[in-house]
Design a protein around this motif. Structure first.
Motif, PDB file in Angstrom:
ATOM      1  N   LEU A  53      -1.800   9.934   3.121  1.00 16.89           N
ATOM      2  CA  LEU A  53      -1.776   8.618   3.827  1.00 16.89           C
ATOM      3  C   LEU A  53      -1.121   8.928   5.051  1.00 16.89           C
ATOM      4  O   LEU A  53      -1.600   8.427   6.174  1.00 16.89           O
ATOM      5  CB  LEU A  53      -0.968   7.687   2.767  1.00 16.89           C
ATOM      6  CG  LEU A  53      -0.547   6.287   3.536  1.00 16.89           C
ATOM      7  CD1 LEU A  53      -1.635   5.671   3.380  1.00 16.89           C
ATOM      8  CD2 LEU A  53       0.816   5.642   2.922  1.00 16.89           C
ATOM      9  N   GLU A 102       1.013  -1.330  -0.096  1.00 15.65           N
ATOM     10  CA  GLU A 102       0.032   0.019   0.024  1.00 15.65           C
ATOM     11  C   GLU A 102       0.971   1.205  -0.015  1.00 15.65           C
ATOM     12  O   GLU A 102       0.609   2.182  -0.697  1.00 15.65           O
ATOM     13  CB  GLU A 102      -0.914   0.084   1.249  1.00 15.65           C
ATOM     14  CG  GLU A 102      -2.103   1.170   1.146  1.00 15.65           C
ATOM     15  CD  GLU A 102      -2.613   1.252   2.540  1.00 15.65           C
ATOM     16  OE1 GLU A 102      -2.038   0.970   3.522  1.00 15.65           O
ATOM     17  OE2 GLU A 102      -3.486   2.210   2.660  1.00 15.65           O
ATOM     18  N   VAL A 103       1.887   1.180   0.935  1.00 13.54           N
ATOM     19  CA  VAL A 103       2.797   2.379   0.907  1.00 13.54           C
ATOM     20  C   VAL A 103       3.454   2.588  -0.323  1.00 13.54           C
ATOM     21  O   VAL A 103       3.705   3.678  -0.931  1.00 13.54           O
ATOM     22  CB  VAL A 103       3.806   2.510   2.131  1.00 13.54           C
ATOM     23  CG1 VAL A 103       4.663   3.413   2.044  1.00 13.54           C
ATOM     24  CG2 VAL A 103       2.925   2.206   3.576  1.00 13.54           C
ATOM     25  N   THR A 139       1.505   3.768  -3.043  1.00 19.07           N
ATOM     26  CA  THR A 139       1.207   5.317  -2.762  1.00 19.07           C
ATOM     27  C   THR A 139       2.329   6.230  -3.175  1.00 19.07           C
ATOM     28  O   THR A 139       2.054   7.396  -3.773  1.00 19.07           O
ATOM     29  CB  THR A 139       0.908   5.745  -1.316  1.00 19.07           C
ATOM     30  OG1 THR A 139      -0.093   4.763  -0.768  1.00 19.07           O
ATOM     31  CG2 THR A 139       0.604   6.855  -1.065  1.00 19.07           C
ATOM     32  N   ALA A 176      -3.559  10.558   7.388  1.00 22.09           N
ATOM     33  CA  ALA A 176      -4.697   9.699   7.961  1.00 22.09           C
ATOM     34  C   ALA A 176      -4.107   8.766   8.924  1.00 22.09           C
ATOM     35  O   ALA A 176      -4.725   8.458   9.781  1.00 22.09           O
ATOM     36  CB  ALA A 176      -5.020   8.653   6.614  1.00 22.09           C
ATOM     37  N   LYS A 177      -2.822   8.400   8.815  1.00 22.29           N
ATOM     38  CA  LYS A 177      -2.131   7.393  10.030  1.00 22.29           C
ATOM     39  C   LYS A 177      -2.046   8.314  11.196  1.00 22.29           C
ATOM     40  O   LYS A 177      -2.138   7.658  12.085  1.00 22.29           O
ATOM     41  CB  LYS A 177      -0.866   7.003   9.169  1.00 22.29           C
ATOM     42  CG  LYS A 177      -1.019   5.707   8.418  1.00 22.29           C
ATOM     43  CD  LYS A 177       0.328   5.100   7.815  1.00 22.29           C
ATOM     44  CE  LYS A 177      -0.046   4.076   6.858  1.00 22.29           C
ATOM     45  NZ  LYS A 177      -0.294   2.704   7.354  1.00 22.29           N
ATOM     46  N   TYR A 214     -10.413   7.526  -3.370  1.00 23.42           N
ATOM     47  CA  TYR A 214     -10.222   6.655  -2.559  1.00 23.42           C
ATOM     48  C   TYR A 214      -8.738   6.612  -2.260  1.00 23.42           C
ATOM     49  O   TYR A 214      -8.051   6.140  -1.060  1.00 23.42           O
ATOM     50  CB  TYR A 214     -10.982   5.264  -2.560  1.00 23.42           C
ATOM     51  CG  TYR A 214     -12.429   5.690  -2.475  1.00 23.42           C
ATOM     52  CD1 TYR A 214     -13.043   5.751  -1.197  1.00 23.42           C
ATOM     53  CD2 TYR A 214     -13.240   5.440  -3.584  1.00 23.42           C
ATOM     54  CE1 TYR A 214     -14.448   6.117  -1.198  1.00 23.42           C
ATOM     55  CE2 TYR A 214     -14.767   5.752  -3.522  1.00 23.42           C
ATOM     56  CZ  TYR A 214     -15.278   5.903  -2.154  1.00 23.42           C
ATOM     57  OH  TYR A 214     -16.643   6.192  -2.044  1.00 23.42           O
ATOM     58  N   GLU A 215      -7.822   6.711  -3.241  1.00 25.23           N
ATOM     59  CA  GLU A 215      -6.593   6.522  -3.205  1.00 25.23           C
ATOM     60  C   GLU A 215      -5.812   7.776  -2.580  1.00 25.23           C
ATOM     61  O   GLU A 215      -6.024   8.648  -3.278  1.00 25.23           O
ATOM     62  CB  GLU A 215      -6.051   5.920  -4.682  1.00 25.23           C
ATOM     63  CG  GLU A 215      -4.708   5.178  -4.528  1.00 25.23           C
ATOM     64  CD  GLU A 215      -4.247   4.845  -5.856  1.00 25.23           C
ATOM     65  OE1 GLU A 215      -5.169   4.826  -7.030  1.00 25.23           O
ATOM     66  OE2 GLU A 215      -3.262   4.198  -5.909  1.00 25.23           O
ATOM     67  N   PRO A 216      -5.113   7.576  -1.343  1.00 20.80           N
ATOM     68  CA  PRO A 216      -4.465   8.727  -1.031  1.00 20.80           C
ATOM     69  C   PRO A 216      -3.044   8.926  -1.703  1.00 20.80           C
ATOM     70  O   PRO A 216      -2.636   7.904  -2.060  1.00 20.80           O
ATOM     71  CB  PRO A 216      -4.230   8.195   0.377  1.00 20.80           C
ATOM     72  CG  PRO A 216      -4.186   6.724   0.520  1.00 20.80           C
ATOM     73  CD  PRO A 216      -4.801   6.211  -0.835  1.00 20.80           C
ATOM     74  N   THR A 217      -2.729  10.063  -1.673  1.00 23.09           N
ATOM     75  CA  THR A 217      -1.384  10.711  -2.062  1.00 23.09           C
ATOM     76  C   THR A 217      -0.460  10.416  -0.872  1.00 23.09           C
ATOM     77  O   THR A 217      -1.143   9.853   0.244  1.00 23.09           O
ATOM     78  CB  THR A 217      -1.062  11.988  -2.620  1.00 23.09           C
ATOM     79  OG1 THR A 217      -1.423  12.607  -1.549  1.00 23.09           O
ATOM     80  CG2 THR A 217      -1.968  12.347  -3.697  1.00 23.09           C
ATOM     81  N   LEU A 218       0.895  10.373  -0.893  1.00 18.79           N
ATOM     82  CA  LEU A 218       1.727  10.248   0.373  1.00 18.79           C
ATOM     83  C   LEU A 218       1.194  11.115   1.549  1.00 18.79           C
ATOM     84  O   LEU A 218       1.147  10.635   2.541  1.00 18.79           O
ATOM     85  CB  LEU A 218       3.192  10.232  -0.155  1.00 18.79           C
ATOM     86  CG  LEU A 218       4.009   9.545   0.908  1.00 18.79           C
ATOM     87  CD1 LEU A 218       3.809   8.035   1.081  1.00 18.79           C
ATOM     88  CD2 LEU A 218       5.706   9.782   0.628  1.00 18.79           C
ATOM     89  N   SER A 245       1.861   9.318  -6.101  1.00 17.18           N
ATOM     90  CA  SER A 245       2.267  10.699  -5.476  1.00 17.18           C
ATOM     91  C   SER A 245       3.290  11.058  -6.698  1.00 17.18           C
ATOM     92  O   SER A 245       3.033  12.218  -7.250  1.00 17.18           O
ATOM     93  CB  SER A 245       2.824  10.747  -4.434  1.00 17.18           C
ATOM     94  OG  SER A 245       1.940  10.679  -3.422  1.00 17.18           O
TER      95      SER A 245
END
Lengths: 315, 267
Positions: free
Chosen positions: B225, B64-65, B68, B228-229, B218-222, B72
């Motif tokens: 992300l 996932e990371v 991402t 959100a974390k 729905y897909e986050p950029t870095l 980006s």
């Protein structure tokens, strides 16, 4: 350049190629036509992409529903602006944002002025670039990463509290986080460069001889600063402060992460209208418009003031 | 430095102290953040008693990371290409002959850079809805491209203003039409500015949070992300992700700085 059998370059062949030649003849027939062809795209782009979003935001802020549901008629209304004044939960964060932005801008100025002054006046040309570059490095790192770095620095188990505890100055950690203080540290950290660079370039233009002349005439350090350096760098101060103020009012993630319930800024209020489902967009648009208008009015007044100050000094 | 050391030395030492204190202020938080990524514990905070590389191996093993990161970078590259194309065109028009409304056009060209972050994000969000662009990659690329145009305009204009007019005239005298003289004379002269502006746009886009947050699907950029974390709690895992991003951007920034400086010296 590759050459063909007749010894001509690609560009010469292109220039004499029939269709291209005709196209060029057509587009450059007159200076006027040539200019229109050059200017059309930038003008269209700037109007539709730069001005368009702002105008659309203004338009939506004056309607009662957006996006418009099918079968429902959209009405013109000023209610969204009225809502702002009706509830302190709205205008409190607004004034807080402006006050915070003003205070943080001033702090940034106070912190970076001596740094810029040192770089421009007390360091040799060669080292100037090196020492400036050293300061630029952290500023290539993004907003979120740097905000997180501040969280680690100021947390209850953060570096500052650990240092104070080790020194025996405190028994219990000081709760720096989620206050206006932690927000200030974060925002100054994020904006310092935008203040430093204009200050540096205006200080660099200042001839050294002026300060020396003032010193010869018996002016002390403070007088030299107040009467010589400060008035002559008003331009840098004015553009740095304008930039930092505008940027500070627009932060969203940093106040969310570093601030607390008592430091809610207007950006969070505005964002709230766009998170929830439903037709809250017009209110959000109205609030964003209010914010932008206020920020522009304040920076414009500030610049006028600084200009007057500069002209007054010249007399 | 100057011939009156006795007058200025005291100030100089005092100012030097302020400078180095400022260096500490901008570096220490980042250094601490990097260190925390090596902590062998789930709990963020000092002191660090044992060290590990697990968080880093975790980052490079986390699909996932990694995706991402790729997402980006793709957004940054695409939006930069658009910004460079549009920004250079606008700069060429503005640095050309004078025309009515030029100042106004310049003002509008730099407008997106002056709009505070949250307002710019909201305006783009509303406009994207109006244009029918769905939140997601296309919307982010578009918003970043528009937002970064002013920086390209400013950098390219500065470079264009130093282009000797005689070079263009010589090309025209030799029979080159405006397009060919632009491609063969102006464009090569602009290369350092365009490269510098590209790096700047790449970094602005890669680091941008607010526009990516409001225009993303729905897909986050870095940065989204990491945000959100962070909202669900601090963890050394975030430090490891942030550190990788930090070194990536800092390395590109330093390289670009040196590169543009060298190019400027050569010219």
């Amino acid at each position: 350049m590759t050459e063909d059998k007749s010894g001509r370059t690609f560009w010469a062949r292109l220039a004499s190629w029939g269709p291209y030649h005709a196209l060029m003849r057509l587009t450059t027939a007159s200076p006027r036509r040539q200019f229109l062809i050059l200017a059309a795209f930038p003008i269209l782009w700037v109007l539709s992409q730069h001005l368009g979003p702002m105008l659309q935001m203004l338009r939506v802020s004056l309607t009662d529903a957006y996006p418009v549901a099918p079968g429902v008629e959209q009405h013109f209304t000023l209610d969204n602006y009225g809502r702002f004044f009706g509830d302190s939960i709205f205008w409190m964060p607004f004034f807080r944002t402006l006050i915070f932005a003003g205070v943080f801008t001033f702090c940034t100025l106070i912190i970076t002025y001596p740094v810029a002054y040192f770089l421009a006046r007390h360091v040799s040309r060669k080292n100037q670039m090196l020492l400036l570059l050293l300061l630029l490095i952290p500023f290539w790192v993004g907003e979120i990463v740097r905000t997180y770095a501040i969280m680690i620095l100021l947390g209850n188990t953060g570096a500052v509290n650990l240092a104070l505890k080790t020194l025996g100055l405190i028994d219990r950690p000081i709760p720096f986080m989620y206050t206006s203080f932690s927000m200030g540290v974060g925002i100054v950290y994020l904006t310092a460069l935008y203040m430093l660079l204009p200050l540096y370039s205006s200080l660099e233009k200042l001839p050294k001889s002026m300060n020396e002349a003032a010193a010869d005439l018996g002016a002390g350090a403070w007088t030299r600063f107040r009467r010589v350096s400060l008035p002559l760098t008003i331009e840098g101060i004015s553009s740095g402060c304008t930039l930092v103020f505008l940027i500070s009012t627009g932060f969203y993630a940093t106040p969310v992460l570093l601030g607390g319930p008592s430091t809610t800024v207007f950006a969070e209020t505005i964002a709230g209208f766009f998170h929830v489902a439903g037709d809250e967009w017009p209110t959000g648009a109205a609030f964003a418009t209010i914010m932008f208008a206020a920020a522009l009015a304040i920076t414009a007044t500030f610049q006028k003031l600084m200009n007057a100050l500069r002209k007054g000094d010249k007399k | 430095m100057n011939d009156r050391p006795e007058v200025f030395r005291g100030n100089r030492i005092f100012l030097a102290c302020i400078y180095w204190a400022f260096v500490l202020y901008v570096f220490v938080p980042l250094i601490l953040m990097v260190l925390m990524g090596f902590k062998d514990s789930n709990f963020i905070g000092f002191p660090i008693k044992s060290w590990t590389l697990d968080w880093y191996t975790g980052v490079f093993a986390d699909a996932e990371v990694l995706s991402t990161f790729g997402y980006s970078v793709a957004i940054a590259v695409l939006s930069t290409l658009i910004s460079i194309f549009v920004g250079t065109w606008i700069a060429v028009l503005l640095e050309g002959r004078k025309f009515w409304g030029r100042t106004l056009l310049f003002g509008l060209a730099v407008l997106p850079a002056l709009v505070p972050g949250i307002i710019s994000a909201i305006a783009f969000r509303i406009y994207a809805r109006w244009l029918g662009i769905e939140p997601g990659m296309g919307a982010i690329v578009w918003a970043h491209a528009v937002h970064n145009v002013p920086f390209v305009v400013l950098v390219v204009m500065a470079r264009l203003s130093t282009l000797p007019k005689s070079q263009i005239e010589a090309a025209r005298d030799l029979g080159a039409d405006p397009l060919i003289s632009f491609i063969r004379v102006t464009l090569p002269y602009l290369v350092p500015a365009i490269l510098g502006a590209s790096i700047f746009c790449l970094l602005l886009s890669f680091d941008d949070f607010v526009r990516s947050f409001f225009l993303g699907g729905y897909e986050p950029t870095l940065p989204v992300l990491i945000f959100a974390k962070l909202r669900s709690g601090m963890s050394p895992e975030i430090n490891a992700i942030a550190t990788v991003a930090l070194f990536l951007t800092a390395a590109i920034g330093i390289w670009a700085e040196r590169f543009t400086r060298r190019m400027n010296k050569e010219n």
